[in-house]
Design an enzyme around this catalytic site. Structure first.
Site, mmCIF file in Angstrom:
data_model
loop_
_atom_site.group_PDB
_atom_site.id
_atom_site.type_symbol
_atom_site.label_atom_id
_atom_site.label_comp_id
_atom_site.label_asym_id
_atom_site.label_seq_id
_atom_site.Cartn_x
_atom_site.Cartn_y
_atom_site.Cartn_z
ATOM 1 C CB ALA A 228 -0.939 -0.042 1.197
ATOM 2 N NE ARG A 229 1.048 6.035 -1.721
ATOM 3 C CZ ARG A 229 0.799 5.451 -2.899
ATOM 4 N NH1 ARG A 229 1.117 4.190 -3.101
ATOM 5 N NH2 ARG A 229 0.248 6.143 -3.872
ATOM 6 C CD GLU A 258 7.981 3.981 -2.180
ATOM 7 O OE1 GLU A 258 7.676 4.516 -3.265
ATOM 8 O OE2 GLU A 258 7.259 3.181 -1.609
ATOM 9 C CG HIS A 276 5.903 1.984 -5.343
ATOM 10 N ND1 HIS A 276 5.645 3.057 -4.528
ATOM 11 C CD2 HIS A 276 4.709 1.636 -5.882
ATOM 12 C CE1 HIS A 276 4.358 3.348 -4.571
ATOM 13 N NE2 HIS A 276 3.775 2.497 -5.387
HETATM 14 C C1 8YV Z 1 2.029 3.192 -9.049
HETATM 15 C C2 8YV Z 1 0.720 3.689 -6.876
HETATM 16 O O1 8YV Z 1 3.247 2.524 -8.911
HETATM 17 O O2 8YV Z 1 -1.547 3.398 -7.438
HETATM 18 C C3 8YV Z 1 -0.731 4.013 -6.778
HETATM 19 O O3 8YV Z 1 -1.077 4.928 -6.011
HETATM 20 O O4 8YV Z 1 1.502 4.152 -6.098
HETATM 21 C C4 8YV Z 1 1.207 2.723 -7.914
HETATM 22 O O5 8YV Z 1 0.206 2.007 -8.514
HETATM 23 C C5 8YV Z 1 2.235 4.611 -9.314
HETATM 24 O O6 8YV Z 1 1.106 5.379 -9.231
HETATM 25 C C6 8YV Z 1 2.911 4.841 -10.650
HETATM 26 O O7 8YV Z 1 3.847 5.711 -10.402
#
Ligand code: 8YV
Length: 310
Positions: A228-229, A258, A276
């Site tokens: 997730a985060r 990150e 990620h």
């Molecule tokens: C992607 C993400 O890696 O959906 C998200 O919020 O962090 C990831 O799916 C990202 O958005 C692409 O940079």
């Protein structure tokens, strides 16, 4: 007709950037200084979920009308300010759910069965010469706890059923799901789980939800998975727990700062790490990028947005 001008903060697939270049004058973000002469003309932003929009960039774009996020996370965009300034925000829900759930399952199998260590053992020519890597842990039947039962959480639960895993979850409220038990308290969920997967949104509301107490409750035979985060986990507490052996292991696709990853985590034999990558497949990144393109196109054609958050 002159093309609207947009700022591309995070690169996308060439196929997607080609479409953006055809419809807009695209400025690829390098620094705040670059914006000095063009800021007043930038009407749209395309960016990634974790990258979002730095506050200083948002502050310097008075003509901004739309932020199109290539992801589902909105935690790196100031939504409050966007609302105040009538700036639309769109994301890419749905299209990345399967990939993120697949990554969670991949991390579980990889971590419990020790796939990276086995791979290195064969690659490094140690097979037949050195002692085999330690035995793994059985995946099938493990008790799974899910933190955040949105689309991604449910897709993980669905997959877990074919591994005969009993699934419990926690969320802001009981979602009354037939097959999965709701547990209101995260520590209680961690105590009764052998694997705890984080699938909750990032942001202030979930910051350090998984703290030392939760990690202790998961325990020395427990495994933490995060797709997730990074902000949802107190990473320092996690590194300490892994170091001390009070947590069994962790499979991490996301991190607090990150692309910086704490040295303790990088050197731990109890972790499987990914940069990620949960949505990083050709199929999904194309689908996500196409949604970004379509949302921007709808906005500039004065049509309703496909997947608007604001
Ligand atoms: C992607 C993400 O890696 O959906 C998200 O919020 O962090 C990831 O799916 C990202 O958005 C692409 O940079």
């Amino acid at each position: 007709m002159t093309k609207p001008e947009i700022l591309l903060i995070e690169p996308m697939m060439p196929e997607i950037e080609k479409q953006l270049d055809a419809a807009y004058t695209v400025h690829r973000f390098t620094s705040l200084a670059q914006l000095k002469d063009i800021a007043g003309r930038i009407r749209g932003i395309a960016t990634g979920g974790a990258t979002g929009v730095p506050q200083a960039v948002m502050d310097s774009l008075p003509a901004l009308e739309i932020i199109s996020i290539n992801g589902i996370g909105t935690d790196a965009v100031n939504l409050k300010e966007a609302r105040q300034r009538n700036i639309h925000v769109t994301t890419t829900p749905g299209v990345l759910t399967d990939d993120v759930a697949d990554m969670a399952i991949g991390l579980i199998v990889s971590l419990l069965r020790g796939l990276p260590a086995g791979d290195r053992y064969v690659r490094d020519g140690e097979w037949g010469h050195k002692a085999a890597p330690p035995l793994g842990r059985k995946v099938t039947g493990k008790k799974l706890g899910i933190v955040g039962m949105g689309q991604v959480g449910r897709a993980i639960a669905h997959r877990a059923r074919s591994f005969a895993m009993p699934v419990s979850y926690t969320d802001l409220r009981d979602l009354e799901l037939k097959d999965y038990a709701f547990v209101s308290d995260l520590k209680t969920l961690a105590r009764s789980s052998e694997i705890l997967v984080i699938a909750a949104s990032g942001g202030a509301g979930s910051r350090h939800l998984v703290n030392r107490e939760v990690l202790d409750a998961l325990g020395p035979d427990g495994f933490l998975i995060n797709v997730a985060r990074g902000s949802v986990v107190d990473e320092q507490a996690l590194a300490q727990a892994l170091d001390a052996g009070t947590l069994g292991g962790a499979g991490l696709d996301v991190f607090e700062h990150e692309p910086e990853v704490a040295e303790t985590l990088r050197h731990s034999s109890r972790v499987v790490l990914q940069p990620h990558r949960a949505s990083a497949t050709v199929e999904t990144r194309l689908a996500m990028g196409n949604l970004v393109v379509k949302n921007l196109a709808a906005h500039f054609a004065d049509e309703s947005l496909l997947t608007a958050v604001i």
